[in-house]
Design an enzyme around this catalytic site. Structure first.
Site, PDB file in Angstrom:
ATOM      1  CE  LYS A   8      -3.935  -2.332   2.244  1.00  0.00           C
ATOM      2  NZ  LYS A   8      -4.893  -2.273   3.396  1.00  0.00           N
ATOM      3  CE1 TYR A  61      -9.441  -2.749   0.412  1.00  0.00           C
ATOM      4  CE2 TYR A  61      -8.619  -0.872  -0.862  1.00  0.00           C
ATOM      5  CZ  TYR A  61      -8.383  -1.991  -0.067  1.00  0.00           C
ATOM      6  OH  TYR A  61      -7.088  -2.353   0.238  1.00  0.00           O
ATOM      7  CG  ASN A  89      -3.759  -2.457   6.924  1.00  0.00           C
ATOM      8  OD1 ASN A  89      -3.604  -2.044   5.780  1.00  0.00           O
ATOM      9  ND2 ASN A  89      -4.807  -3.163   7.291  1.00  0.00           N
ATOM     10  CD  GLU A 148      -9.026  -8.779  -3.738  1.00  0.00           C
ATOM     11  OE1 GLU A 148      -9.924  -8.546  -2.903  1.00  0.00           O
ATOM     12  OE2 GLU A 148      -7.902  -9.233  -3.415  1.00  0.00           O
TER      13      GLU A 148
END
Ligand code: UDP
Ligand code: MG
Length: 139
Positions: free
Chosen positions: A11, A51, A114, A128
């Site tokens: 991320k 998401y 995270n 995904e």
């Protein structure tokens, strides 16, 4: 149908902190083969779609802001029992609850920021992966 592939994203916080190398080292040292990989940045529409399952959650707006603020590393990984083993390797969503030695314990700042994504099922891993990669980008 069970498969041996999962999907991950390092991320934006991982890229910002210079943690691409250490995290990839841990992933490959844990027996995952990189099947597809790229540095890319999600648009707001991309993150909202990726998401979408969380769109009613109170953290959705912050999650989309976070995931679009800079580049990510997207990758498809291969290993026996890939989905479950990768979730074990990354640790709990909240790094405060993540086991010692997991990627989130080592590199995540908070439940929001995270460090890494890991698919939660074989079905979502396929969805995904296809969201980020074409067939010609998978090896
Ligand atoms: N998230 C958050 N607050 C929460 C729960 C989740 O900001 O209370 C963010 C966090 O970045 C997490 C993502 O939303 O990784 C997706 O949530 P999920 O419950 O699917 O966790 P994951 O599967 O990533 O462990
Ligand atoms: Mg999830």
């Amino acid at each position: 149908m069970a498969t041996n592939r999962t999907f991950t994203m390092l991320k934006p916080d991982s890229v910002e902190k210079g943690n691409i190398g250490p995290i990839l080292e841990k992933i490959t040292a844990s027996g995952f083969r990189i099947v597809a990989m790229k540095l890319t940045q999600m648009t707001t529409a991309d993150a909202q779609a990726f998401y979408a399952i969380h769109k009613e959650r109170p953290f959705f707006g912050e999650l989309v802001e976070y995931m679009t603020r800079g580049p990510i590393v997207a990758a498809i990984l291969e290993k026996d029992n890939a989905v479950e083993d990768f979730r074990t390797l990354i640790g709990a969503t909240n790094p405060a609850e993540a086991a010692e030695g997991t990627i989130r314990k080592l590199y995540a700042a908070s439940i929001g920021e995270n460090a890494v994504h890991g698919s939660d099922s074989d079905e979502n891993a396929a969805i995904e992966g296809a969201f980020h990669f074409s067939g010609r980008e998978m090896f």
